[in-house]
Motif scaffolding. Structure first.
Motif, PDB file in Angstrom:
ATOM      1  N   ARG A 265     -26.715 -37.312  99.538  1.00  0.00           N
ATOM      2  CA  ARG A 265     -25.639 -36.480  99.660  1.00  0.00           C
ATOM      3  C   ARG A 265     -24.323 -37.663  99.611  1.00  0.00           C
ATOM      4  O   ARG A 265     -23.353 -37.388  98.778  1.00  0.00           O
ATOM      5  N   LEU A 266     -24.825 -38.850 100.102  1.00  0.00           N
ATOM      6  CA  LEU A 266     -23.571 -40.110  99.731  1.00  0.00           C
ATOM      7  C   LEU A 266     -23.458 -40.319  98.272  1.00  0.00           C
ATOM      8  O   LEU A 266     -22.544 -40.631  97.818  1.00  0.00           O
TER       9      LEU A 266
ATOM     10  N   GLU B 165     -21.548 -37.560  96.461  1.00  0.00           N
ATOM     11  CA  GLU B 165     -20.141 -37.736  96.866  1.00  0.00           C
ATOM     12  C   GLU B 165     -19.672 -38.880  96.046  1.00  0.00           C
ATOM     13  O   GLU B 165     -18.358 -38.806  95.535  1.00  0.00           O
ATOM     14  N   ALA B 166     -20.352 -40.047  95.950  1.00  0.00           N
ATOM     15  CA  ALA B 166     -20.036 -41.165  95.079  1.00  0.00           C
ATOM     16  C   ALA B 166     -19.855 -40.621  93.839  1.00  0.00           C
ATOM     17  O   ALA B 166     -18.819 -40.884  93.124  1.00  0.00           O
ATOM     18  N   ALA B 167     -20.634 -39.822  93.214  1.00  0.00           N
ATOM     19  CA  ALA B 167     -20.670 -39.392  91.887  1.00  0.00           C
ATOM     20  C   ALA B 167     -19.450 -38.552  91.622  1.00  0.00           C
ATOM     21  O   ALA B 167     -18.447 -38.634  90.770  1.00  0.00           O
ATOM     22  N   ALA B 168     -19.109 -37.644  92.830  1.00  0.00           N
ATOM     23  CA  ALA B 168     -17.736 -36.825  92.565  1.00  0.00           C
ATOM     24  C   ALA B 168     -16.622 -37.732  92.634  1.00  0.00           C
ATOM     25  O   ALA B 168     -15.801 -37.446  91.876  1.00  0.00           O
ATOM     26  N   ASN B 169     -16.851 -38.686  93.292  1.00  0.00           N
ATOM     27  CA  ASN B 169     -15.535 -39.614  93.548  1.00  0.00           C
ATOM     28  C   ASN B 169     -15.246 -40.310  92.133  1.00  0.00           C
ATOM     29  O   ASN B 169     -14.149 -40.490  91.793  1.00  0.00           O
ATOM     30  N   ALA B 170     -16.605 -40.996  91.310  1.00  0.00           N
ATOM     31  CA  ALA B 170     -16.307 -41.342  90.135  1.00  0.00           C
ATOM     32  C   ALA B 170     -15.589 -40.569  89.177  1.00  0.00           C
ATOM     33  O   ALA B 170     -14.931 -40.976  88.430  1.00  0.00           O
TER      34      ALA B 170
END
Ligand code: ADP
Length: 590
Positions: free
Chosen positions: A333-334, A337-342
């Protein structure tokens, strides 16, 4: 470049996955190995404890069995001594007893005590009298002087022997004692014979197998009749097999890794397949007692303990696995989320780039508009030298006609000077219109401000505004771009002229001040002041009429960007009367 990067990272991602799965596979293998070793250790430890318990129990069984045998034979051991002084027996030797009576006495005694036979021998070992118990007592006159129990008895000691009747295979325990007709030495021997069967018959049922071996290793007594008269070579190694041997005792293989007396009996028959074998000597009758305790129950208990431990381990690993899964899900999940943030950041970067491009275009547009504004001042600026050139040229022609060569040269020099001035104006104009992305360079700040003021002067005059410069005497070198700095100062001074114009005693002060590591350029006017100081640097913010000659609202925002690109700052504030704009630049360090 970006595609290349993503390919690279995809490969790296796959590599990481393979590494992770390889690592977790190895981890699982190691854990399984550790679990097997751990379970093995648990099994060994609990089996060892069980075997130790069993040994303690076995020792008790052994002691009890040995005690029971000794207790059983004890009366028979005592009997010859009791009989040795009985007058009915001693009478046999001095002729005072009737042989028939003696036989009766012996028979009744044998029957009473449960002996196999009781008989009396003379000093040479011949049978004088024997009980008639029907179990094959020796015949009268039979010579038994060579039997091992006779010589000790004739010396006054207790003779004893363990015998096997060759014909019947009956095992007999024999005790003998000297018969004392008078004073020692004994004149004869009384012998009591007991059948081993009779002893064994009285034994209660015992689950553990018991054997009693004689000095030659022969199983003399046992609670398993099948084992009687088998030769237990392990009990008396090295002795030749006696003729009475019925067969070999089952062979055993030591299993001593958990207990020194743990043995396997692969062809044990009545013996358990694996047993704890304990021994105990019984010197009173020259036997060694052995017990064979079945270890299968102990093994089963240890197995059960191991099974329970395995269950515990399994539960624990299941728990750990579930925990690991949860952690992995969390990590996934993290990562998502990190990919989405990127992705979001990439989008923001793209927007920023677009905005920057738009800003760039605006700067250029502003520059062009400023150029339009400036062209009026510039044409005025050009007209002056052109008029001067014309005047000098006309003058030079007249002077030449008159042959005044020296003055003509002076005029031509003036013409060249004015042309140089025009060239400079045009050069500035070109540079101003061009996009100048160069990094800041050392610039003479006083000179640049003076040049901007020179360009602003005609407008100031036109508007009736007094321009008051306060420039440094020496050179003050700051980091900037000469033409861009002039553009900014001109823009700010023009704004100040706009603000001051029409007011009372309109005036614009321009100062350059050395601040040590920095240089400040300040433009003050005595106009109405700034109505919204926090908005003046916004693009398209203007309070002037929109139009070609008037406000576009771009001048200050472009100026702000330019000063920022020099590593400096541009700010403004309202004064008691009017406004002040301040440019701070870094000084070029020598
Ligand atoms: P423009 O001059 O085209 O309006 P600028 O960005 O140069 O665009 O100026 C923006 C606004 O800032 C002006 O319209 C004016 O309202 C305000 N301003 C700039 N200089 C001064 C000043 N010296 N005094 C008062 N207001 C000022």
């Amino acid at each position: 470049m970006r595609a290349h990067d993503s390919r690279l990272s995809a490969r790296g991602w796959k590599g990481t996955l393979t590494r992770i799965s390889r690592r977790s596979g190895l981890l699982a293998l190691l854990s399984a190995a550790a679990a097997v070793i751990g379970l093995g250790a648990i099994f060994a430890i609990s089996l060892r404890a069980e075997l130790a318990d069993l040994e303690a129990r076995g020792q008790a069984v052994l002691a009890q069995a040995a005690g029971r045998v000794l207790g059983q034979i004890s009366p028979y051991q005592q009997l010859p001594r009791l009989l040795s002084r009985d007058p009915r027996l001693t009478g046999l030797f001095d002729g005072s007893a009737e042989p028939g009576e003696v036989v009766d006495f012996l028979t009744i005694t044998a029957l009473t005590v449960g002996a196999d036979a009781i008989y009396v021998l003379d000093g040479s070992g011949r049978v004088l009298a024997a009980s008639e118990t029907g179990r094959g007592a020796p015949a009268i006159g039979e010579a038994l002087g060579r039997r091992p129990y006779v010589p000790p008895a004739l010396t006054g000691a207790l003779g004893r022997a363990l015998e096997v009747e060759p014909a019947t295979g009956r095992r007999q325990i024999i005790f003998a004692h000297g018969v004392f007709a008078g004073s020692p030495p004994p004149t004869g021997v009384v012998v009591v014979r007991v059948n081993a069967d009779a002893l064994e018959f009285a034994w209660e049922v015992e689950p553990a197998v018991l054997t009693f071996t004689d000095q030659r290793g022969l199983v003399f007594l046992s609670n398993r009749t099948e084992l009687a008269l088998l030769l237990d070579a392990a009990a008396a190694p090295g002795t030749p097999p006696p003729p009475e041997t019925r067969g070999a005792f089952p062979a055993r293989r030591p299993l001593h890794w958990l207990h020194p007396r743990w043995v396997a009996l692969p062809d044990g028959g009545v013996l358990p397949p694996r047993a704890l074998e304990l021994s105990r000597p019984m010197p009173q009758i020259d036997l060694v007692a052995h017990v064979f305790l079945d270890t299968r129950e102990a093994e089963a208990t240890a197995g059960l303990v191991t099974l329970v431990a395995a269950g515990g381990m399994l539960t624990l690993s299941a728990l750990l696995w579930a925990l690991g899964q949860r952690r992995r899900r969390l990590a996934d999940r993290l990562a998502a989320e990190a990919a989405a943030n990127a992705r979001l950041e990439a989008r923001v970067a793209e927007r920023t780039r677009q905005l920057e491009a738009a800003q760039e275009q605006l700067v250029q547009a502003g520059r062009l508009s400023a150029l339009g504004q400036m062209s009026a001042g510039i044409s005025h600026e050009l007209n002056q030298p052109l008029a001067a050139i014309r005047a000098y040229a006309e003058n030079a022609v007249k002077l030449l006609d008159r042959g005044r060569i020296a003055e003509t040269r002076g005029n031509l020099g003036e013409i060249a000077g004015q042309a140089e001035r025009i060239t400079r104006i045009i050069r500035n104009l070109r540079a101003f219109a061009r996009n100048e992305p160069e990094p800041p360079v050392p610039v003479d700040i006083g000179a640049a401000v003076a040049e901007a003021l020179r360009l602003a002067a005609p407008r100031a005059r036109e508007e009736g505004v007094e321009l008051v410069p306060d420039l440094p005497g020496g050179r003050l070198i700051g980091l900037a771009g000469e033409v861009r700095l002039q553009q900014v100062v001109l823009n700010i001074v023009n704004n100040a002229i706009d603000a001051a114009a029409g007011g009372e005693a309109p005036r614009v002060e321009v100062t350059v001040e050395d601040l040590g590591e920095r240089v400040a350029i300040r433009v003050r006017d005595n106009g109405p002041g700034i109505s919204e100081p926090e908005r003046v640097f916004e693009p398209f913010y203007t309070t002037k009429e929109i139009g070609a000659s008037k406000g576009l609202g771009l001048g200050l925002s472009i100026s702000y960007g330019i000063i920022g690109s020099f590593g400096g700052t541009l700010s403004c504030r309202n004064l008691a009367r009017g406004a002040e704009f301040e440019i701070i630049l870094r000084k070029a360090m020598p």
